[in-house]
Design a protein around this motif. Structure first.
Motif, PDB file in Angstrom:
ATOM      1  N   LEU A  79      79.316  16.576  24.164  1.00 21.03           N
ATOM      2  CA  LEU A  79      79.136  15.355  24.950  1.00 21.03           C
ATOM      3  C   LEU A  79      78.098  15.526  26.053  1.00 21.03           C
ATOM      4  O   LEU A  79      77.753  14.546  26.715  1.00 21.03           O
ATOM      5  CB  LEU A  79      80.473  14.927  25.566  1.00 21.03           C
ATOM      6  N   LYS A  80      77.612  16.719  26.250  1.00 24.38           N
ATOM      7  CA  LYS A  80      76.637  16.957  27.310  1.00 24.38           C
ATOM      8  C   LYS A  80      75.224  16.957  26.735  1.00 24.38           C
ATOM      9  O   LYS A  80      74.973  17.507  25.674  1.00 24.38           O
ATOM     10  CB  LYS A  80      76.922  18.284  28.014  1.00 24.38           C
ATOM     11  N   THR A  81      74.321  16.342  27.475  1.00 22.48           N
ATOM     12  CA  THR A  81      72.933  16.198  27.044  1.00 22.48           C
ATOM     13  C   THR A  81      72.053  17.160  27.822  1.00 22.48           C
ATOM     14  O   THR A  81      72.143  17.240  29.047  1.00 22.48           O
ATOM     15  CB  THR A  81      72.450  14.754  27.267  1.00 22.48           C
ATOM     16  N   ASP A  82      71.209  17.898  27.084  1.00 24.84           N
ATOM     17  CA  ASP A  82      70.285  18.811  27.751  1.00 24.84           C
ATOM     18  C   ASP A  82      69.405  18.047  28.724  1.00 24.84           C
ATOM     19  O   ASP A  82      68.829  17.004  28.387  1.00 24.84           O
ATOM     20  CB  ASP A  82      69.386  19.518  26.719  1.00 24.84           C
TER      21      ASP A  82
ATOM     22  N   THR B 231      70.198  23.067  32.327  1.00 24.40           N
ATOM     23  CA  THR B 231      71.514  22.477  32.580  1.00 24.40           C
ATOM     24  C   THR B 231      71.756  21.324  31.620  1.00 24.40           C
ATOM     25  O   THR B 231      70.848  20.875  30.916  1.00 24.40           O
ATOM     26  CB  THR B 231      71.601  21.968  34.022  1.00 24.40           C
ATOM     27  N   ASN B 232      72.983  20.839  31.580  1.00 22.12           N
ATOM     28  CA  ASN B 232      73.260  19.649  30.784  1.00 22.12           C
ATOM     29  C   ASN B 232      74.287  18.798  31.497  1.00 22.12           C
ATOM     30  O   ASN B 232      75.009  19.263  32.370  1.00 22.12           O
ATOM     31  CB  ASN B 232      73.715  20.008  29.361  1.00 22.12           C
ATOM     32  N   ASP B 233      74.315  17.528  31.114  1.00 23.59           N
ATOM     33  CA  ASP B 233      75.126  16.565  31.839  1.00 23.59           C
ATOM     34  C   ASP B 233      75.905  15.683  30.879  1.00 23.59           C
ATOM     35  O   ASP B 233      75.446  15.371  29.780  1.00 23.59           O
ATOM     36  CB  ASP B 233      74.226  15.672  32.711  1.00 23.59           C
ATOM     37  N   TYR B 234      77.089  15.278  31.346  1.00 22.25           N
ATOM     38  CA  TYR B 234      77.905  14.299  30.648  1.00 22.25           C
ATOM     39  C   TYR B 234      77.466  12.938  31.170  1.00 22.25           C
ATOM     40  O   TYR B 234      77.950  12.456  32.181  1.00 22.25           O
ATOM     41  CB  TYR B 234      79.380  14.590  30.944  1.00 22.25           C
TER      42      TYR B 234
END
Length: 913
Positions: free
Chosen positions: A411-414, A427-430
């Motif tokens: 579910l996290k996007t680079d 990093t990656n983010d939801y």
């Protein structure tokens, strides 16, 4: 591969049982066993028309249904990419004119299938079942060629779950042929109600328009329902309902199944399917004046005692070697007193779900995750597979919940390069848009299956969006830390709270439960093999303290390749928790009873000899079995007085047992022994007739500060040896334990009282606690620290031999040692030390751990050794008043436990009179 091996596989078919007992036809052929096989590393097979090859032209033999990666396949290759399967089959239906279907339990990841050189279809997805109607291409009186091309490149959009433990590639569930009439029932969904009403939605496929009748017959005609149909060519949705008189409800305690068949009569043909349903309802409910819901089964609260099941086997990876293995796993879970299991990051094989239905075990089933970004390709692939899995497993009464995602994996996007973290790692983010996709998925599953609870994301990052169950994960070691953490979570759970939610979403009154817990990831070096019994018991106590808590999921049922915190080892063998030493006949199941006594106190407390102690108690009830009755609380405070079981205090009190939830009881007032001891408060809740309800215990390190002044004995610290000779030796548990191995000795100079203090010494007795000493890799060459990162989820090796937190739990390695006891060069005793154990019996080794997440031989303990010196030697010592004591291990090593280690509060004790 020899022809002999091929014939063995053919005559001894693996997994011979029908793979779908929830939807079974009688006329079928199991295609498991020997298939010809060949890798296609350059992906030229289609161009070179391998689908027209004879089976003999393929280079290897593979044992279907085992993935080409695992040992049971006969291939055991780690290669990803493309593999081709070929099988020659001669078969025809028992009745003329029937359709023939080629069915696959599961193939990872993209499948293409040819029959007699003709392409019959393809499928994408590693977990769903699929089939092809091959009637038009099948030869009834001669051999048929079945060719399967399986492609698995581990694309980031694939649903893979935790395949790092052992990759699934190619065919990994049963393949079979099946005959059906020209008009047949494709599926049927049963929705049940507690009043006996059963709604059925069926899909009938008709080869041509016709009159028909569909019948439902279950439980020896207890259900006998028929309706007339006017079928149109193609797909026909059929909705009907019937009422079961005096319905028997399904539950873990009484897993009643309405077994029977569905019959479709049309055009003088009959399509017959054996199937079943269970009558039960899953919901959440507000009880009395509570502002939070509980999970209910059949309108009654249920406390969910569960475990995480990776379903991994070292021989077959995610394919069970036999049906008996699946049965036995469900049975073992029931034996532990568990009432549910969370199938982790994968749907379970239908036959294991059948055994959960049959034996009575609730199931929380996960969707498999992908590991890349949640882009359009990943979302589409995921949605298609989720639809297949829910459709496949809809009728299993054991399944009470779907988990759509786990720990935000996939579910996290680079982020862009400009947003690199300080260490240079991307990093990656939801992202908010992904959160909204998760919300849509939650509502979609609720629409597809309104009969079950749905969880959006089983979180370790406190990031729910919208969910029916408010769960969280934690991996923390140490009583105070666990107690503080669980209390904080409970206190911050209320309607409108932003805790455990993301993106401005807030809590509803959804039930609170834990969906992953344990002590394996709470250690500095990640995983390790150590005693889990001590931690487990106080964690169960902390959960049952809280009225809001509806259950837990313990990680995990069995050890896997790099996690050693299961109830059972990776081979399914038992671990010894040692609870029966504290309370007679106590088992792990006593911590999982619906009616439970919480001892609201630490697992061990340091107290003074003779002290009066008040121990708070709570009652926790999630069953009405004993409501309105009186139960008997039997308790005793006992200690092991150097081999003599001694009761210091005891009592019985009757309890009025009524009402669900958690409530306080009258505290126990107990008197500690008047000497140093490890004292155990053992409680046993029974009916007035003596039937056991539950058991529990806590411990006390009773300190007698005047003990050093007691006449008739001297105490010698285990670290005060004057000589030590070993290949490897060290101190542990804050200098209260010494160890050496594999061969060697510790020597001590013992000074007895002079004649002024003790005129005559007639007898001398030695007492000490000792065990064998298995030398781990860390004891020989030092510990090796491995990064505790996502690689562990993908199967990274974590050798417990080199993990500094490891101390192999009892029976992981069974090593004996012969201990020779010498006094002034005279051999006085040879003692067999049967093992180097560690479990909950090592009370002091747990109580005096300086750092909770850096274990130092935690839970280790030894055996009480008592030696009366021969009278001739005692006579000499009466004159000499000193002697040299040598404790020598011939082989197998030696561990000596001092005052604050092991299970006896003594150093080397010399008693005389």
């Amino acid at each position: 591969m020899s022809i002999q091996f091929e014939q063995t596989l053919i005559t001894s078919i693996p997994r011979p049982e029908y793979p779908r007992p929830d939807w079974q036809r009688a006329d079928w052929l199991n295609l498991n066993g020997a298939w010809s096989f060949q890798f296609d590393p350059t992906n030229q097979g289609k161009e070179q028309v391998w689908f027209t090859k004879d089976a003999a032209e393929f280079s290897s033999i593979i044992n279907v249904p085992f993935s080409w990666t695992n040992p049971l396949s006969g291939i055991a290759s780690s290669d990803k990419g493309v593999g081709w399967y070929n099988r020659a089959v001669k078969w025809q239906p028992a009745l003329a004119g029937e359709r023939i279907f080629l069915r696959f339990g599961a193939v990872d990841y993209i499948s293409e299938v040819w029959v007699n050189g003709t392409f019959v279809g393809s499928h994408q997805g590693g977990y769903g079942t699929f089939e092809f109607d091959v009637t038009a291409h099948w030869l009834l009186d001669s051999n048929n060629s079945i060719v399967v091309r399986a492609e698995d490149y581990d694309h980031s959009y694939q649903t893979r779950g935790k395949q790092g433990y052992g990759e699934i590639r190619g065919i990994w569930q049963t393949v079979w042929l099946e005959a059906r009439s020209q008009n047949y029932v494709l599926d049927a969904k049963f929705t049940t109600h507690l009043d006996g009403r059963v709604e059925v939605v069926s899909n009938v496929i008709a080869g041509q328009a016709s009159k028909a009748a569909i019948s439902f017959s279950f439980a020896d005609k207890a259900v006998d329902h028929t309706i007339e149909l006017d079928l149109v060519e193609g797909s026909n949705e059929v909705r009907t309902s019937f009422v079961v008189a005096n319905p028997q409800l399904w539950s873990p305690e009484s897993p009643f199944l309405y077994e029977g068949e569905i019959l479709l009569n049309s055009n003088e043909q009959v399509d017959s399917i054996s199937t079943y349903f269970g009558i039960r309802e899953i919901s959440t409910t507000l009880f009395e004046d509570r502002s939070y819901r509980w999970i209910t089964l059949n309108n009654k609260p249920i406390y969910l005692n569960g475990t995480l099941d990776q379903s991994f086997h070292p021989e077959g990876y995610f394919t069970y070697p036999t049906d008996q293995d699946m049965h036995d796993e469900i049975f073992q879970m029931k034996r532990l007193g568990l009432n549910f299991v969370r199938i982790h990051i994968k749907p379970e094989e239908p036959r294991k779900l059948y055994w959960a239905d049959k034996l009575g075990l609730l199931v929380m089933e996960d969707m498999p995750c992908f590991w890349g970004n949640p882009d359009e390709q990943a979302r589409t692939a995921y949605e298609n597979e989720a639809r297949e899995l829910i459709e496949r497993d809809f009728n299993h009464p054991s399944i009470f919940s779907w988990i759509i995602f786990n720990e935000t994996w996939g579910l996290k996007t680079d982020s862009q390069a400009a947003n690199l973290a300080s260490d240079g790692v991307k990093t990656n983010d939801y992202l908010p848009e992904t959160q909204e996709w998760v919300r849509r998925m939650y509502h979609w599953v609720k629409q597809v299956d309104p009969t079950r609870l749905v969880e959006d994301n089983s979180p370790c990052n406190y990031d729910h969006v919208e969910t029916d169950i408010n769960t969280w994960h934690f991996y923390i070691n140490g009583y105070e830390e666990v107690r503080t953490h669980v209390t904080k979570v409970v206190d911050e759970t209320f309607v409108g709270s932003t805790f455990n939610y993301i993106g401005g979403n807030v809590q509803t009154d959804a039930p609170l439960m834990n969906s992953e817990c344990g002590n394996v990831w709470g250690m500095e070096f990640g995983t390790g093999d150590s005693d889990l019994a001590w931690h487990y018991r106080y964690m169960m106590n902390e959960f049952r303290r809280h009225d809001k808590m509806c259950g837990f999921v313990f990680t995990e049922f069995r050890d896997v390749l790099n996690e050693f915190n299961g109830y059972h080892r990776i081979d399914g063998s038992d671990k010894q928790f040692g609870y029966e030493w504290f309370v007679p006949d106590m088992q792990i199941a006593d911590l999982h009873t619906p009616d439970f006594i919480v001892i609201d106190a630490p697992p061990c407390q340091t107290v003074e000899a003779g002290a009066e102690i008040s121990v708070p108690l709570l009652r926790s009830s999630y069953s009405d079995l004993y409501h309105g009755q009186a139960l008997s609380l039997n308790w005793e405070l006992w200690y092991d007085n150097l081999g003599i079981r001694t009761v210091a205090d005891a009592g019985i009190q009757q309890l009025a047992w009524d009402g669900y939830g958690v409530a306080p009881l009258e505290a126990l007032s107990i008197s500690m022994p008047n000497q140093a001891a490890v004292a155990i408060l053992a409680i046993h809740l029974t009916t007035l007739e003596g039937t056991s309800v539950t058991r529990n215990f806590i411990t006390f390190d009773v300190r007698d500060e005047q003990a050093s002044n007691h006449p008739g004995s001297i105490s010698v610290a285990v670290t005060s040896y004057v000589e030590s000779q070993w290949e490897h030796s060290w101190h542990a548990i804050q200098e209260h334990k010494v160890s050496g191995g594999p061969i060697g000795h510790f020597a001590y100079e013992i000074q007895l009282p002079d004649q002024e203090e003790q005129a005559v010494i007639y007898e001398v007795e030695l007492a000490f606690e000792a065990g064998a000493k298995y030398l781990m890799g860390q004891n020989k060459t030092g510990a090796i620290k491995l990064a505790s990162d996502i690689s562990f989820m993908h199967g990274a090796n974590a050798d417990p031999e080199y993990n500094k937190n490891s101390y192999l739990m009892t029976d992981a390695v069974k090593q004996r040692s012969n201990l020779k006891v010498w006094v002034d060069d005279e051999l006085v005793e040879t003692i067999l030390l049967p093992d180097d154990p560690a479990d909950s019996r090592g009370v002091l080794s747990w109580h005096y751990q300086p750092v909770n997440n850096q274990l130092n031989e935690a839970g280790s303990y030894g055996y009480l050794c008592k030696i009366a010196l021969p009278s001739k030697l005692a006579a000499k010592l009466n004159q000499k008043r000193s002697f040299k004591l040598v404790l020598e291990a011939e082989d197998g090593g030696l561990a000596l436990y001092g005052r604050n280690a092991g299970r006896y509060p003594i150093d080397l004790l010399v008693k005389f009179q």
